[in-house]
Design a protein around this motif. Structure first.
Motif, mmCIF file in Angstrom:
data_model
loop_
_atom_site.group_PDB
_atom_site.id
_atom_site.type_symbol
_atom_site.label_atom_id
_atom_site.label_comp_id
_atom_site.label_asym_id
_atom_site.label_seq_id
_atom_site.Cartn_x
_atom_site.Cartn_y
_atom_site.Cartn_z
ATOM 1 N N ALA A 159 1.210 -1.373 0.427
ATOM 2 C CA ALA A 159 -0.172 0.020 -0.107
ATOM 3 C C ALA A 159 1.412 0.932 0.012
ATOM 4 O O ALA A 159 0.625 1.739 0.721
ATOM 5 N N ALA A 160 1.842 1.037 -0.912
ATOM 6 C CA ALA A 160 3.353 2.638 -1.223
ATOM 7 C C ALA A 160 2.337 3.413 -1.575
ATOM 8 O O ALA A 160 2.458 5.104 -1.405
ATOM 9 N N ARG A 161 1.027 3.314 -2.456
ATOM 10 C CA ARG A 161 0.786 4.872 -3.550
ATOM 11 C C ARG A 161 -1.754 3.866 -3.433
ATOM 12 O O ARG A 161 -1.190 2.876 -3.335
ATOM 13 N N ASP A 162 -1.901 4.957 -3.594
ATOM 14 C CA ASP A 162 -3.250 4.914 -3.399
ATOM 15 C C ASP A 162 -3.496 4.252 -5.204
ATOM 16 O O ASP A 162 -2.607 4.490 -6.277
ATOM 17 N N LEU A 163 -4.334 2.815 -4.966
ATOM 18 C CA LEU A 163 -4.536 2.112 -6.541
ATOM 19 C C LEU A 163 -6.395 1.784 -6.059
ATOM 20 O O LEU A 163 -6.458 0.567 -5.356
ATOM 21 N N ARG A 164 -6.984 2.525 -6.200
ATOM 22 C CA ARG A 164 -8.223 2.646 -6.038
ATOM 23 C C ARG A 164 -8.806 1.271 -7.927
ATOM 24 O O ARG A 164 -8.559 2.367 -8.345
ATOM 25 N N PRO A 165 -9.903 0.986 -7.553
ATOM 26 C CA PRO A 165 -10.781 0.585 -8.612
ATOM 27 C C PRO A 165 -11.486 1.561 -9.623
ATOM 28 O O PRO A 165 -11.957 2.876 -8.661
ATOM 29 N N SER A 166 -11.159 1.373 -10.675
ATOM 30 C CA SER A 166 -12.228 2.263 -11.276
ATOM 31 C C SER A 166 -13.839 2.092 -11.623
ATOM 32 O O SER A 166 -13.918 0.929 -10.737
ATOM 33 N N HIS A 225 -13.207 -11.220 -13.511
ATOM 34 C CA HIS A 225 -13.239 -12.481 -12.905
ATOM 35 C C HIS A 225 -12.204 -12.833 -12.094
ATOM 36 O O HIS A 225 -12.025 -14.498 -12.483
ATOM 37 N N ARG A 226 -11.620 -11.980 -11.167
ATOM 38 C CA ARG A 226 -10.749 -13.071 -10.661
ATOM 39 C C ARG A 226 -9.658 -12.233 -9.657
ATOM 40 O O ARG A 226 -10.833 -11.059 -9.127
ATOM 41 N N PRO A 227 -9.355 -12.315 -8.806
ATOM 42 C CA PRO A 227 -8.894 -11.887 -7.693
ATOM 43 C C PRO A 227 -8.205 -10.410 -7.473
ATOM 44 O O PRO A 227 -7.552 -10.852 -8.576
ATOM 45 N N GLN A 228 -8.152 -9.265 -7.027
ATOM 46 C CA GLN A 228 -8.195 -7.686 -7.255
ATOM 47 C C GLN A 228 -7.119 -7.664 -5.827
ATOM 48 O O GLN A 228 -7.990 -7.699 -4.573
ATOM 49 N N LEU A 229 -6.566 -6.635 -6.096
ATOM 50 C CA LEU A 229 -5.683 -5.950 -4.869
ATOM 51 C C LEU A 229 -5.786 -4.613 -4.792
ATOM 52 O O LEU A 229 -5.623 -4.260 -6.221
ATOM 53 N N TRP A 230 -5.911 -3.332 -3.498
ATOM 54 C CA TRP A 230 -6.149 -2.679 -4.080
ATOM 55 C C TRP A 230 -5.649 -1.754 -2.844
ATOM 56 O O TRP A 230 -5.906 -2.659 -1.655
ATOM 57 N N ALA A 231 -5.340 -0.922 -2.628
ATOM 58 C CA ALA A 231 -4.375 -0.058 -1.917
ATOM 59 C C ALA A 231 -5.631 1.630 -1.863
ATOM 60 O O ALA A 231 -5.939 2.474 -2.254
ATOM 61 N N PHE A 232 -6.350 1.742 -0.329
ATOM 62 C CA PHE A 232 -7.049 3.522 -0.738
ATOM 63 C C PHE A 232 -5.538 4.086 0.597
ATOM 64 O O PHE A 232 -5.798 3.505 1.722
ATOM 65 N N ILE A 233 -5.375 5.076 -0.483
ATOM 66 C CA ILE A 233 -4.359 6.100 0.650
ATOM 67 C C ILE A 233 -5.031 7.131 1.210
ATOM 68 O O ILE A 233 -6.088 7.858 -0.350
ATOM 69 N N ALA A 254 -5.343 1.341 3.688
ATOM 70 C CA ALA A 254 -5.488 0.337 3.994
ATOM 71 C C ALA A 254 -5.723 -0.591 2.401
ATOM 72 O O ALA A 254 -5.313 -0.072 1.678
ATOM 73 N N LEU A 255 -5.703 -1.970 2.900
ATOM 74 C CA LEU A 255 -5.248 -2.901 1.773
ATOM 75 C C LEU A 255 -6.373 -3.437 2.208
ATOM 76 O O LEU A 255 -7.270 -4.005 2.614
ATOM 77 N N VAL A 256 -7.023 -3.688 0.435
ATOM 78 C CA VAL A 256 -8.294 -4.004 0.102
ATOM 79 C C VAL A 256 -7.896 -5.699 -1.510
ATOM 80 O O VAL A 256 -7.794 -5.530 -1.787
ATOM 81 N N LEU A 257 -8.556 -6.940 -0.335
ATOM 82 C CA LEU A 257 -8.208 -8.004 -1.666
ATOM 83 C C LEU A 257 -9.629 -8.802 -1.612
ATOM 84 O O LEU A 257 -10.264 -8.896 -1.080
ATOM 85 N N GLU A 258 -9.972 -8.244 -3.094
ATOM 86 C CA GLU A 258 -11.202 -8.470 -3.229
ATOM 87 C C GLU A 258 -11.011 -10.408 -3.992
ATOM 88 O O GLU A 258 -10.702 -10.560 -4.981
#
Length: 289
Positions: free
Chosen positions: A16-23, A29-37, A102-106
Motif C-alpha cells: 500500500a505504498a500508493r493509492d490504487l483504487r478501482p475505477s 473475474h479474478r481476485p484483485q488487490l487495491w490500496a486506499f490512501i 488500507a489494503l483491500v483484497l477482493e
C-alpha cells in the motif's frame, strides 16, 4: 476488538505504498488487490460492496455506517470481511497520524463458491451475520494475505492459476478461523439467505420445499417472505445458475455440456435458452471471452 502488532502490519504495508483504487465499471473475474490512501478525512456515501472484500486497516481509522444507522470503527491493525450486498457509508480518517491506509483484497463469487463446494458448510451454524464484520488479523491469516498480495503484484506476473491458489489460501484461513458468514447463513433478508444457499450448490435440484427445510422455515413462510422482497426461489436459482455458468464458460473453459451439468441442467437446450435470455448470446459465445 483485537488489533494486530506492528510487525504484522509492516509486512502488509509495502503493498500500500500508493493509492490504487478501482475505477468504475465491472470487476474482472479474478481476485484483485487495491490500496486506499487518504491524507484528509473522506466520506464515501452510498457504498455498495459487489464482491467479497477483505479490508485491512494499516493506518488511521475506517468507520462503517450500515443502512440501520449503526456505525462501527476499525482502527489501524484491524480488519473486516464485507459480503456482496453490503450497503452503507464509509469514512476514512487519517487521525492524528496524518495518513489513512488500507489494503483491500477482493474475491470473485466463483472463487467463494468453489471454496464452499470443496470444503462444505455443514459446520457453519445458521445464525445471523455479525454486525461489525470484524476479522482478527492473526499470524496465519496475515501470512496468507501477504503471500496472495505478493502473487498479485509479482513482476513478471505469476501464472493466473498459481495466483488464484494463493488467494484461495486466504479464504481457507478465514474459514478455519471461524469466519462463518462466508457460508449460507441468514444475512440481510430472506432473498439474500436463499441466494447464499443456492450459490454453494447450483447443480442441486432445488425446490421451494428443499430450500425452506435448509433454512428452517415452512414453505409457505419462505414463499411469502420472498414475495415481499419481489422474487422467488425459481428466479434466484436461475440468476445463480446463470452467474455460475458464465464463470465456468468464460474463466474455466468448460464445454457447454459440462457447464450445463455443473449448473443442474440436464437439458442442454433449456440451459442455452436460459443463458440467451440472461445475457443475449448463446453459451458457446461466452467461452474464452
Amino acid at each position: 476488538m483485537n488489533v494486530t502488532g506492528p510487525d504484522l502490519l509492516a509486512r502488509l504495508s509495502r503493498f500500500a505504498a500508493r493509492d490504487l483504487r478501482p475505477s468504475a465499471g465491472d470487476r474482472p473475474h479474478r481476485p484483485q488487490l487495491w490500496a486506499f490512501i487518504a491524507h484528509d478525512r473522506e466520506r464515501l456515501a452510498d457504498v455498495r460492496i459487489e464482491r467479497t472484500a477483505l479490508i485491512a486497516v494499516l493506518e488511521g481509522t475506517k468507520e462503517l455506517t450500515d443502512q440501520s444507522g449503526t456505525t462501527r470503527r476499525f482502527p489501524a491493525g484491524s480488519a473486516m470481511l464485507l459480503p456482496p450486498g453490503w450497503c452503507g457509508s464509509v469514512v476514512n480518517d487519517p487521525g492524528t497520524g496524518g495518513r489513512y491506509r488500507a489494503l483491500v483484497l477482493e474475491f470473485p463469487a466463483e472463487m467463494v463458491r468453489r471454496l464452499l463446494r470443496a470444503h462444505g458448510t455443514d459446520g457453519l451454524a445458521p445464525r445471523a451475520r455479525p454486525g461489525d464484520w470484524h476479522v482478527a488479523l492473526m499470524p496465519a491469516l496475515t501470512d496468507a494475505i501477504h503471500h496472495a498480495a505478493a502473487g498479485l503484484t509479482a513482476d513478471p506476473p505469476l501464472p493466473s492459476k498459481l495466483v488464484e491458489h494463493r488467494c484461495m489460501e486466504v479464504l481457507l484461513a478465514l474459514l478455519e478461523d471461524g469466519v462463518w458468514w462466508l457460508g449460507p447463513v441468514a444475512p440481510m433478508g430472506i432473498a439474500d439467505a436463499v441466494r447464499q444457499l443456492l450459490r454453494t450448490q447450483p447443480d442441486m435440484p432445488w425446490t421451494a420445499e428443499r430450500v425452506a427445510g435448509a433454512l428452517n422455515l415452512s414453505t409457505g413462510t419462505l414463499r411469502r417472505r420472498l414475495t415481499e422482497e419481489g422474487c422467488s426461489v425459481r428466479s434466484i436459482l436461475t440468476e445463480e445458475r446463470v452467474a455460475h455458468a458464465r464463470d465456468l464458460l468464460q474463466d474455466e473453459g468448460l464445454s457447454v455440456q459440462e457447464a450445463a451439468e455443473a449448473c443442474g441442467y440436464a437439458n442442454r437446450s433449456h440451459f442455452a435458452r436460459r443463458i440467451r435470455a440472461a445475457v443475449g448470446i448463446n453459451p458457446s459465445g461466452l467461452r474464452g471471452r
